[in-house]
Design an enzyme around this catalytic site. Structure first.
Site, PDB file in Angstrom:
ATOM      1  N   ARG A  57      -3.431  17.084  32.125  1.00  0.00           N
ATOM      2  CA  ARG A  57      -2.277  17.306  31.255  1.00  0.00           C
ATOM      3  C   ARG A  57      -0.966  17.000  31.990  1.00  0.00           C
ATOM      4  O   ARG A  57      -0.915  17.056  33.223  1.00  0.00           O
ATOM      5  CB  ARG A  57      -2.268  18.741  30.736  1.00  0.00           C
ATOM      6  CG  ARG A  57      -2.229  19.798  31.801  1.00  0.00           C
ATOM      7  CD  ARG A  57      -2.412  21.178  31.189  1.00  0.00           C
ATOM      8  NE  ARG A  57      -2.838  22.168  32.148  1.00  0.00           N
ATOM      9  CZ  ARG A  57      -3.427  23.315  31.807  1.00  0.00           C
ATOM     10  NH1 ARG A  57      -3.660  23.601  30.550  1.00  0.00           N
ATOM     11  NH2 ARG A  57      -3.789  24.176  32.734  1.00  0.00           N
ATOM     12  N   GLU A  68       3.373  22.286  28.820  1.00  0.00           N
ATOM     13  CA  GLU A  68       2.366  21.244  29.066  1.00  0.00           C
ATOM     14  C   GLU A  68       1.930  20.556  27.773  1.00  0.00           C
ATOM     15  O   GLU A  68       1.901  21.187  26.708  1.00  0.00           O
ATOM     16  CB  GLU A  68       1.126  21.879  29.708  1.00  0.00           C
ATOM     17  CG  GLU A  68       1.431  22.497  31.045  1.00  0.00           C
ATOM     18  CD  GLU A  68       0.371  23.475  31.519  1.00  0.00           C
ATOM     19  OE1 GLU A  68       0.189  23.581  32.739  1.00  0.00           O
ATOM     20  OE2 GLU A  68      -0.259  24.147  30.685  1.00  0.00           O
ATOM     21  N   ARG A 124     -10.642  30.017  22.486  1.00  0.00           N
ATOM     22  CA  ARG A 124     -11.359  28.908  23.140  1.00  0.00           C
ATOM     23  C   ARG A 124     -11.482  29.129  24.644  1.00  0.00           C
ATOM     24  O   ARG A 124     -12.458  28.732  25.275  1.00  0.00           O
ATOM     25  CB  ARG A 124     -10.739  27.547  22.790  1.00  0.00           C
ATOM     26  CG  ARG A 124      -9.415  27.155  23.484  1.00  0.00           C
ATOM     27  CD  ARG A 124      -9.650  26.615  24.893  1.00  0.00           C
ATOM     28  NE  ARG A 124      -8.620  25.739  25.373  1.00  0.00           N
ATOM     29  CZ  ARG A 124      -7.892  25.958  26.470  1.00  0.00           C
ATOM     30  NH1 ARG A 124      -8.012  27.068  27.177  1.00  0.00           N
ATOM     31  NH2 ARG A 124      -7.022  25.053  26.861  1.00  0.00           N
ATOM     32  N   GLN A 152      -5.042  37.632  26.860  1.00  0.00           N
ATOM     33  CA  GLN A 152      -6.357  36.972  26.883  1.00  0.00           C
ATOM     34  C   GLN A 152      -7.510  37.968  26.976  1.00  0.00           C
ATOM     35  O   GLN A 152      -8.664  37.622  26.675  1.00  0.00           O
ATOM     36  CB  GLN A 152      -6.478  36.010  28.095  1.00  0.00           C
ATOM     37  CG  GLN A 152      -5.344  35.019  28.256  1.00  0.00           C
ATOM     38  CD  GLN A 152      -5.157  34.126  27.045  1.00  0.00           C
ATOM     39  OE1 GLN A 152      -6.124  33.627  26.470  1.00  0.00           O
ATOM     40  NE2 GLN A 152      -3.918  33.930  26.625  1.00  0.00           N
ATOM     41  N   ASP A 173      -5.141  46.569  35.718  1.00  0.00           N
ATOM     42  CA  ASP A 173      -3.892  45.814  35.570  1.00  0.00           C
ATOM     43  C   ASP A 173      -2.818  46.586  36.324  1.00  0.00           C
ATOM     44  O   ASP A 173      -2.854  47.827  36.367  1.00  0.00           O
ATOM     45  CB  ASP A 173      -3.535  45.706  34.068  1.00  0.00           C
ATOM     46  CG  ASP A 173      -2.464  44.651  33.790  1.00  0.00           C
ATOM     47  OD1 ASP A 173      -1.333  44.793  34.307  1.00  0.00           O
ATOM     48  OD2 ASP A 173      -2.752  43.680  33.078  1.00  0.00           O
ATOM     49  N   THR A 217      -4.769  37.212  35.205  1.00  0.00           N
ATOM     50  CA  THR A 217      -3.435  37.747  35.490  1.00  0.00           C
ATOM     51  C   THR A 217      -2.404  36.618  35.340  1.00  0.00           C
ATOM     52  O   THR A 217      -2.743  35.442  35.410  1.00  0.00           O
ATOM     53  CB  THR A 217      -3.352  38.312  36.922  1.00  0.00           C
ATOM     54  OG1 THR A 217      -3.495  37.236  37.852  1.00  0.00           O
ATOM     55  CG2 THR A 217      -4.440  39.330  37.179  1.00  0.00           C
ATOM     56  N   GLY A 242      -5.180  31.536  37.280  1.00  0.00           N
ATOM     57  CA  GLY A 242      -4.529  30.545  38.154  1.00  0.00           C
ATOM     58  C   GLY A 242      -4.659  29.186  37.506  1.00  0.00           C
ATOM     59  O   GLY A 242      -5.724  28.574  37.564  1.00  0.00           O
ATOM     60  N   ASP A 243      -3.602  28.729  36.838  1.00  0.00           N
ATOM     61  CA  ASP A 243      -3.752  27.511  36.046  1.00  0.00           C
ATOM     62  C   ASP A 243      -2.546  26.589  36.125  1.00  0.00           C
ATOM     63  O   ASP A 243      -2.327  25.772  35.236  1.00  0.00           O
ATOM     64  CB  ASP A 243      -4.077  27.849  34.582  1.00  0.00           C
ATOM     65  CG  ASP A 243      -2.968  28.653  33.910  1.00  0.00           C
ATOM     66  OD1 ASP A 243      -2.026  29.062  34.611  1.00  0.00           O
ATOM     67  OD2 ASP A 243      -3.040  28.869  32.697  1.00  0.00           O
ATOM     68  N   LYS A 247       0.346  28.857  41.399  1.00  0.00           N
ATOM     69  CA  LYS A 247      -0.162  30.081  40.755  1.00  0.00           C
ATOM     70  C   LYS A 247      -1.658  30.205  41.013  1.00  0.00           C
ATOM     71  O   LYS A 247      -2.447  29.415  40.491  1.00  0.00           O
ATOM     72  CB  LYS A 247       0.118  29.953  39.267  1.00  0.00           C
ATOM     73  CG  LYS A 247      -0.193  31.156  38.424  1.00  0.00           C
ATOM     74  CD  LYS A 247       0.559  30.990  37.098  1.00  0.00           C
ATOM     75  CE  LYS A 247      -0.113  31.664  35.954  1.00  0.00           C
ATOM     76  NZ  LYS A 247      -0.281  30.764  34.814  1.00  0.00           N
TER      77      LYS A 247
HETATM   78  P1  NAD Z   1      -0.210  38.220  29.773  1.00  0.00           P
HETATM   79  O1  NAD Z   1       1.148  38.102  30.374  1.00  0.00           O
HETATM   80  O2  NAD Z   1      -0.341  38.663  28.367  1.00  0.00           O
HETATM   81  O3  NAD Z   1      -1.127  39.182  30.682  1.00  0.00           O
HETATM   82  C1  NAD Z   1      -1.213  39.064  32.066  1.00  0.00           C
HETATM   83  C2  NAD Z   1      -1.465  40.432  32.670  1.00  0.00           C
HETATM   84  O4  NAD Z   1      -1.682  40.272  34.082  1.00  0.00           O
HETATM   85  C3  NAD Z   1      -0.301  41.389  32.514  1.00  0.00           C
HETATM   86  O5  NAD Z   1      -0.710  42.557  31.838  1.00  0.00           O
HETATM   87  C4  NAD Z   1       0.131  41.696  33.968  1.00  0.00           C
HETATM   88  O6  NAD Z   1       0.582  43.011  34.147  1.00  0.00           O
HETATM   89  C5  NAD Z   1      -1.172  41.423  34.720  1.00  0.00           C
HETATM   90  N1  NAD Z   1      -0.999  41.174  36.148  1.00  0.00           N
HETATM   91  C6  NAD Z   1      -0.066  40.372  36.779  1.00  0.00           C
HETATM   92  N2  NAD Z   1      -0.261  40.403  38.105  1.00  0.00           N
HETATM   93  C7  NAD Z   1      -1.336  41.203  38.323  1.00  0.00           C
HETATM   94  C8  NAD Z   1      -2.014  41.634  39.492  1.00  0.00           C
HETATM   95  N3  NAD Z   1      -1.634  41.235  40.705  1.00  0.00           N
HETATM   96  N4  NAD Z   1      -3.092  42.466  39.359  1.00  0.00           N
HETATM   97  C9  NAD Z   1      -3.492  42.889  38.131  1.00  0.00           C
HETATM   98  N5  NAD Z   1      -2.866  42.535  36.981  1.00  0.00           N
HETATM   99  C10 NAD Z   1      -1.811  41.707  37.080  1.00  0.00           C
HETATM  100  O7  NAD Z   1      -0.886  36.777  29.967  1.00  0.00           O
HETATM  101  P2  NAD Z   1      -2.188  36.196  29.230  1.00  0.00           P
HETATM  102  O8  NAD Z   1      -1.830  35.437  28.003  1.00  0.00           O
HETATM  103  O9  NAD Z   1      -3.218  37.272  29.148  1.00  0.00           O
HETATM  104  O10 NAD Z   1      -2.624  35.097  30.290  1.00  0.00           O
HETATM  105  C11 NAD Z   1      -3.160  35.477  31.548  1.00  0.00           C
HETATM  106  C12 NAD Z   1      -3.228  34.261  32.440  1.00  0.00           C
HETATM  107  O11 NAD Z   1      -4.231  33.355  31.953  1.00  0.00           O
HETATM  108  C13 NAD Z   1      -1.933  33.450  32.493  1.00  0.00           C
HETATM  109  O12 NAD Z   1      -1.710  33.075  33.832  1.00  0.00           O
HETATM  110  C14 NAD Z   1      -2.216  32.227  31.647  1.00  0.00           C
HETATM  111  O13 NAD Z   1      -1.461  31.111  32.051  1.00  0.00           O
HETATM  112  C15 NAD Z   1      -3.699  32.040  31.925  1.00  0.00           C
HETATM  113  N6  NAD Z   1      -4.434  31.314  30.903  1.00  0.00           N
HETATM  114  C16 NAD Z   1      -5.410  30.468  31.330  1.00  0.00           C
HETATM  115  C17 NAD Z   1      -6.143  29.763  30.403  1.00  0.00           C
HETATM  116  C18 NAD Z   1      -7.261  28.876  30.863  1.00  0.00           C
HETATM  117  O14 NAD Z   1      -7.790  28.100  30.072  1.00  0.00           O
HETATM  118  N7  NAD Z   1      -7.676  28.973  32.089  1.00  0.00           N
HETATM  119  C19 NAD Z   1      -5.876  29.901  29.026  1.00  0.00           C
HETATM  120  C20 NAD Z   1      -4.909  30.805  28.625  1.00  0.00           C
HETATM  121  C21 NAD Z   1      -4.185  31.517  29.573  1.00  0.00           C
END
Ligand code: NAD
Length: 368
Positions: A57, A68, A124, A152, A173, A217, A242-243, A247
């Site tokens: 992407r 993105e 997904r 998520q 969390d 996270t 981590g994406d 990060k």
């Molecule tokens: P969100 O902000 O709703 O939730 C993230 C949570 O992580 C928060 O509650 C926060 O307090 C917690 N957090 C942060 N640092 C932490 C730590 N050190 N220890 C424990 N908890 C911690 O975000 P989300 O929508 O749930 O997304 C979570 C992550 O997943 C994001 O980084 C997002 O970019 C990633 N993501 C990845 C994909 C994928 O396909 N791999 C898809 C969607 C989202």
């Protein structure tokens, strides 16, 4: 040969699924059923990996996050997703991740379907995680640590209970309110799975004796939430958070201890946990395991890691699944995204039509 105007207008309609209609659709179909259908669709599309025109992407980074664009196509359908990642958005009243996307006909370029993808992305992502774990985790995996209890997390929990047979969840969390929210949202589902959920005091406490560890996270830092001493033989790690560059969630030593599986290697090398590793660090693309070109888990003791970053093909599968389900449920509306022209070479006529309509409206007002 000219085609009748009504037929031309009909083929210029684009189906649309709003966020609230997507939610209606998921509740009507059943969340776990949607996760199952999406997981099957993603697996089927990974099985025909070679059919797709793929690329990493493109990302626009800023101090506060990333935006993105994710395209992919086979011979029939072109799909793209717009998605952001802004970890501090919740403090501004916005979700961290927001998305929308489209499906278009490759033969004509006509956009057929425009959809919300914020809810669909969570579905997904969880469906992909569970599909990967089905091939990589130990078959007797029953307990999962879930670290990062934001948007998520419910989807991850439900996908692993429905598709992997997870029956014990340990949540952690740094924001206790997020864990309480997850606990509350999961309550209505626990009886059907005979599952137990508890909140752990720390990441280490959640991970202890877990068969599967999911990290979701959000923080734009090089975090190392899981350190190598927390690993136990036979564990499967599902690293979702981590994406993007800068990060991460795992210490580099974790990757050295594990067999690492990725979606699309060129993208994961830039964005995944893999960004910390030397460029020749060995990984396996998941489609090779599905097509039996490479081994997945080879022993009960092996530690496996799915370094998930989210790949455009998963959105292609998700868009097609939601389009089909929404059509069956009568939840699609139509939008006029592309102008309807009596003569397809006369785009200017659209302006003239609009001008004539304004003049008629104005003269009508003056005579009234
Ligand atoms: P969100 O902000 O709703 O939730 C993230 C949570 O992580 C928060 O509650 C926060 O307090 C917690 N957090 C942060 N640092 C932490 C730590 N050190 N220890 C424990 N908890 C911690 O975000 P989300 O929508 O749930 O997304 C979570 C992550 O997943 C994001 O980084 C997002 O970019 C990633 N993501 C990845 C994909 C994928 O396909 N791999 C898809 C969607 C989202």
């Amino acid at each position: 040969m000219s085609i009748p105007q009504t037929q031309a207008a009909a083929q210029l309609q684009t189906d649309f699924l709003s966020a609230s209609d997507a939610a209606r659709l998921v509740m009507r179909t059943g969340i776990t059923q949607v996760l199952r259908l999406m997981s099957e669709a993603i697996e089927a599309d990974f099985m025909r990996w070679q059919d797709f025109d793929k690329s990493a992407r493109t990302a626009a980074h800023s101090a506060s996050g990333v935006i993105e664009l994710m395209p992919v196509a086979d011979a029939q359908d072109y799909a793209f997703k717009y998605v952001n990642g802004h970890p501090h958005n919740p403090q501004r009243g916005l979700p961290t991740v927001m998305a929308f996307g489209a499906l278009a006909d490759v033969a004509t370029g006509m956009p057929r379907f425009v959809s919300e993808l914020t809810l669909t992305t969570a579905l997904r992502t969880a469906a992909t995680s569970a599909m990967a774990a089905k091939h990589l985790a130990r078959k007797d995996s029953r307990s999962m640590a879930l670290i990062g209890n934001g948007s998520q997390s419910e989807f991850q929990a439900l996908a692993f209970m429905e598709l992997l047979g997870v029956r014990e969840l340990r949540l952690f969390d740094i924001d206790p309110a997020a864990s309480q929210k997850l606990l509350r949202n999961l309550q209505p589902f626990l009886a059907q799975f005979s599952a137990r959920v508890s909140i752990a005091a720390s990441a280490a406490d959640a991970v202890k004796d877990a068969d599967i560890v999911t990290t979701a996270t959000a923080d734009k830092t090089r975090a190392t939430i899981i350190q190598a001493p927390l690993l136990q033989s036979g564990m499967h790690l599902n690293a979702v958070g981590g994406d993007c560059p800068g990060k991460t969630e795992l210490a580099a030593a974790v990757l050295h201890r594990a067999s690492v599986f990725v979606e699309y290697e060129p993208q994961t090398r830039m964005e995944g946990e893999l960004q910390q590793m030397p460029t020749d660090f060995a990984v396996t693309e998941l489609w090779r395991v599905l097509q039996k070109q490479a081994p997945g888990r080879t022993s009960a003791e092996e530690i496996t890691l799915f370094d998930s970053v989210g790949f455009a093909l998963e959105d292609y599968s998700a868009l097609r699944t939601m389009h089909r389900l929404a059509r069956q449920a009568g939840l699609l509306s139509q939008i006029e995204l592309i102008p309807s022209l009596p003569d397809p070479k006369d785009l200017f006529a659209l302006l003239m039509q609009s001008h004539r309509a304004q003049v008629i409206q104005l003269s009508g007002r003056q005579t009234a």
